[in-house]
Every structure is written in structure tokens, then in C-alpha cells.
Write an enzyme that holds these catalytic residues in place. Structure first.
Site, short mmCIF file in Angstrom:
data_model
loop_
_atom_site.label_atom_id
_atom_site.label_comp_id
_atom_site.label_asym_id
_atom_site.label_seq_id
_atom_site.Cartn_x
_atom_site.Cartn_y
_atom_site.Cartn_z
N ASP A 1 0.11 -11.45 7.41
CA ASP A 1 -1.21 -12.06 7.61
C ASP A 1 -1.20 -13.56 7.37
OD1 ASP A 1 -0.72 -11.53 4.86
OD2 ASP A 1 -2.85 -11.72 4.39
N GLU B 1 -1.29 -9.95 2.39
CA GLU B 1 -0.83 -10.63 1.18
C GLU B 1 -1.86 -11.62 0.68
OE1 GLU B 1 1.22 -14.08 -0.90
OE2 GLU B 1 0.07 -14.05 0.95
#
Length: 490
Positions: A84, A151
Site C-alpha cells: 500500500d 502497512e
């Protein structure tokens, strides 16, 4: 693999395979919580290359590639990145991070993006892992590439990582953001929601204004917390406290920031007041803006206050709530709590007020606490609990994740340093970072994994000014290649 790519100018950069992968990553939307499209694309690609690829229960991706000839007797390595990116756009920019591609471009020695975050954090690391998988001329032992989910907003991929899935015993994390630095430890973190109850009453004032603070640089709430950059929420509280000495007003709405792990660049409040105080309020706001512009001239050269006349709200915070909110936000801790005694030049404990919201009859400050030691997080918890008790607020803690303590017996750390020093022509630095890397959580599931973190120079991560240094990417790539050649034997 249904995507049709039109390569951008960055695909011509060296190392070609890495930049071509990063170009593809930019083209597929992948903000936190919306990485499935990218994850599935990668899995489909890996299977088309006859590589083992699967996803675990929380969506993490694992890809395996056999050792190249002559490397079969070396220890198995895990290369790790997260899928991400932080979605941040400049004010007024119409960019849908769930649908629109990132638009990278070359700016001198840097790659940056048009009006948004670039996603070099951790897209460059991700691209390097995929480039190694695609290559057919890079020596490496048995490889596992682990790509984790979400994350940036809680490390949920690392938290939910499937046990007994990984077979490697050396982990190379690719999420470091400074050329010449090797990270062997990081801060742990915890979220806090500080909720101030709001009592509303009928508005008796005849004028209203929206006052905004904009143009701040923002940045990473861990790596940049030691800088003198302004926090828009804290500056708004400071302004309102000063304005209260000049004229009577009540708050109708207040908000700021957009993501918990970025220093907030903007804040806004709606206030109601008497028309007779209009000139006084506008004059004071202009005066306060000039004062802050002078005070923060180096750190925040683009800081600006905006004033807009609006229709008065029917319901507003009552006088007591208005005062409580201003006082609470003024004294709410923010920034460095303590520097480390053990690691020189590193923040030990900090917190950042990242988001402020008015909803559900409360004003909520969303705070991210970071510390190299567990006691540091507890100290901040104590401060927030004490403040909440004083003013009748409540605070909720969640998302606690461990730090990553340096391993004095690591075998991969000295090897990484030796390879890096030779490549650089000068000494690399072994460091601990005041930010959350996934290594602590990964080691919680795989405690015997020998771990190191490397990466290229990235500046202003988590902000639309994010950029990655092109020469540093090449150095990082060469380090990764040399490191894979020098993995110890079994």
C-alpha cells in the site's frame, strides 16, 4: 493480467527492470485498504512466470523462486515490501486514489508525482523485489518475496501474517528511506483516539466565518517529527486561544489533517461571533498569520490563513465546550517526548496529533504514539489519560505494535555493511529509525529470522512533495544484487 500499460518517462531510467515495475505499480491504484487490484496483478504475473504464488488469510502475497545455479547451498532469503501507499493530494486537486493512477515524472535527479504522493514508500522496494523475480541474470539463493497488506494504517498484513508460511531465515526489508544507512531497529507504535464530548446550544450570534490554515509541508509523523515543521491542528489551537483574548466567539465545527501517520498540513474551523467584532477578528487573523509566517519562515514558507464568510450554524458548541476544546488542543502533547540515550541523534518517544474530526457529538483527535521502548508508550498513555480525566474526555488506545530491537548476534548486518561500504566508497551507517517498520511484527511471528532493512533516499514521504533520488535507487539496486550474492551458506 488485464492491464494495458502506457509507459511513462520513468521507465527509461536505470536500472530498467526496477523502474519499469515501479511505473506499473504507479499505474495500478493501491492506497491503504485498496491493494487487492495490485496484489492480484502481481500474483497473476508470478503464476504466468511459473513461480509459486499465493495469498494468506489477510491478503499478504508470497512468491517463491528457486536458487540460481551455484547458489543452491546458500541460506534461503526473504525479500519484503508492503503493497500500500499513503494517499495524499494537494488542496484542490481532484485525484481519486482508488481509481486514478499516480503520475510520476522526472525532476532533475529525482522522481516525483503530479500533485500527489508518489508511493516510492514502499513502491521502489516492491519494484526491486519484483525485478529480482523477473530477472534471469542475477545470482541469488532460494528466494521468498513477501508483500504485505495495509502497512501504512496499522500494519494489518504483518499483524495477521500466516505462521509457518515462510521458510527463509534471513529477511531483507526494503522500506528504509536513506542511502548509505542500514536499519537494524525501529520504534513500536500505538494509536490513541482522544474524544472530547461536545455540548451544543442554539446559536445567538449573527456572523460566521470559516478560518483555514493551509500550505504546510506535512511529512512523516515519525521520520520528520524532530523537524521544526508546523502541525496545522496545533497551530489552529494556538490561534484560537489567542483569538479568545480578542473577541467573543463560539466554535461550530473544527477539523484538521487527513491521515494519522502524516503531520497535518491543513486545519479548518467555523466560528460564530457578533458582527461588531468582524473587523477585529479579521485584523487579528491577518496579524497572527504574519507573526506565524515570520516565526516559521524557514520551516513553513507556504503557510497561509484563509478567511471566508459563511452562513451561521443554527447549533454551535456551547461556551464551556468551546473553551474546553481550545484548551485541550492547546495542551495536548505533540512532538518529541524524549530523545534516546542509547542511539545518538534518534528520537526515543514521540506522538503526533494527525487527524481532528467533529462528529457524533464529540471532537476526536487521532494520535499516533511511537517509542523505541515499551515504557515510552506507557508514559504517553499516562499523559493522555491524565488530560482526559481533567477535562471529562475519554481516550481509547488500539493498534499497539512492537518495536524491533537490534540483534547483536546478527550475521546479515555485518555482511550488509561490508558490501555497502565497498559499493559506496565510504562507511555506511548502522541505525535505528523512529518510525514503524514491519520487522518487529514479522519477528514476532518468525522470531529467529535474521533481519536488516535497506532502501534508497526518499524525501517527504506521506506528503505530495514525496520524491525519490534516482542515483540512490541505482546504488540500492546494486547493494541488493551484491547482498544476494554474499548470503552465507547453509
Amino acid at each position: 493480467m488485464s492491464h494495458t500499460f502506457t509507459p511513462s518517462e520513468i521507465s527509461t531510467l536505470s536500472p530498467t527492470l526496477l523502474w519499469q515495475w515501479f511505473d506499473k505499480i504507479c499505474a495500478i491504484p493501491h492506497p491503504s485498504y485498496h491493494e487487492d487490484q495490485l496484489a492480484n496483478f502481481i500474483v497473476d504475473w508470478a503464476k504466468s512466470q511459473s513461480l509459486f504464488a499465493e495469498r494468506d488469510e489477510v491478503g499478504n502475497v508470497l512468491i517463491r523462486k528457486s536458487a540460481t545455479k551455484g547458489m543452491e547451498n546458500h541460506q534461503k532469503v526473504v525479500l519484503q515490501a508492503h503493497l500500500d501507499m499513503v494517499p495524499q493530494a494537494n488542496e484542490g486537486v481532484d485525484h481519486d486514489f482508488e481509481k486514478d493512477p499516480i503520475q510520476p515524472y522526472i525532476d532533475g535527479e529525482w522522481v516525483t508525482a503530479k500533485e500527489t504522493t508518489l508511493g516510492a514508500d514502499n513502491g521502489i522496494g516492491l519494484a526491486s523485489c519484483l525485478a529480482i523475480l523477473e530477472s534471469n541474470d542475477i545470482a541469488h539463493p532460494d528466494l521468498e518475496v513477501l508483500l504485505t497488506m495495509t502497512e501504512e494504517t496499522g500494519m494489518f498484513g504483518a499483524v495477521g501474517l500466516r505462521p509457518n508460511w515462510l521458510e527463509g531465515n534471513i529477511l531483507i526489508n526494503t522500506d528504509t528511506e536513506d542511502n548509505g544507512e542500514i536499519y537494524v531497529g525501529c520504534a513500536g507504535g500505538e494509536d490513541a483516539n482522544f474524544n472530547i464530548p461536545v455540548q451544543y446550544e442554539q446559536n445567538n450570534f449573527d456572523s460566521a466565518m470559516q478560518i483555514s490554515i493551509k500550505g504546510l509541508r506535512g511529512g512523516h509523523s515519525g521520520c520528520d517529527i524532530h523537524t521544526t515543521r508546523g502541525n496545522a491542528i496545533k497551530l489552529m489551537a494556538r490561534f484560537l486561544a489567542a483569538l479568545k483574548q480578542q473577541a467573543e466567539f463560539q466554535i461550530a465545527h473544527i477539523q484538521g489533517g487527513s491521515i494519522r501517520n502524516a503531520i497535518p498540513r491543513e486545519a479548518m474551523t467555523n466560528i460564530v461571533f457578533s458582527a461588531k467584532d468582524y473587523e477585529k477578528i479579521t485584523a487579528f487573523t491577518t496579524q497572527f498569520e504574519a507573526m506565524l509566517q515570520q516565526e516559521l519562515a524557514m520551516a513553513e514558507p507556504e503557510l497561509v490563513f484563509l478567511m471566508e464568510n459563511i452562513e451561521p450554524n443554527a447549533q454551535v458548541f456551547d461556551r464551556h465546550t468551546t473553551q474546553i476544546v481550545i484548551n485541550a488542543l492547546t495542551i495536548l502533547p505533540n512532538g518529541i517526548i524524549r530523545n534516546s540515550d542509547v542511539v545518538e541523534g534518534v528520537v526515543e518517544t514521540s506522538l503526533s496529533v494527525g487527524v481532528l474530526e467533529t462528529e457524533n457529538n464529540q471532537v476526536s483527535a487521532i494520535i499516533l504514539t511511537r517509542s523505541l521502548i515499551e515504557e515510552g508508550k506507557k508514559e504517553v498513555q499516562g499523559k493522555l489519560n491524565a488530560l482526559a480525566e481533567l477535562i471529562g474526555a475519554n481516550v481509547e488506545f488500539s493498534g499497539d505494535y512492537p518495536g524491533w530491537n537490534p540483534d547483536p548476534h546478527s550475521k546479515i548486518t555485518p555482511i550488509t555493511k561490508q558490501v555497502y561500504d565497498k559499493l559506496l566508497g565510504y562507511e555506511s551507517k548502522i541505525k535505528v529509525i523512529h518510525a514503524g517498520l514491519e520487522c518487529g511484527l514479522l519477528k514476532k511471528v518468525y522470531p529467529n529470522m535474521d533481519t536488516v532493512s535497506i532502501g534508497p533516499t526518499i524525501r517527504n514521504a506521506h506528503s505530495p512533495d514525496e520524491r525519490v533520488h534516482i542515483p540512490a535507487v541505482e546504488i540500492y539496486w546494486n547493494l541488493l544484487i551484491e547482498l544476494l550474492k554474499n548470503i552465507p551458506t547453509k
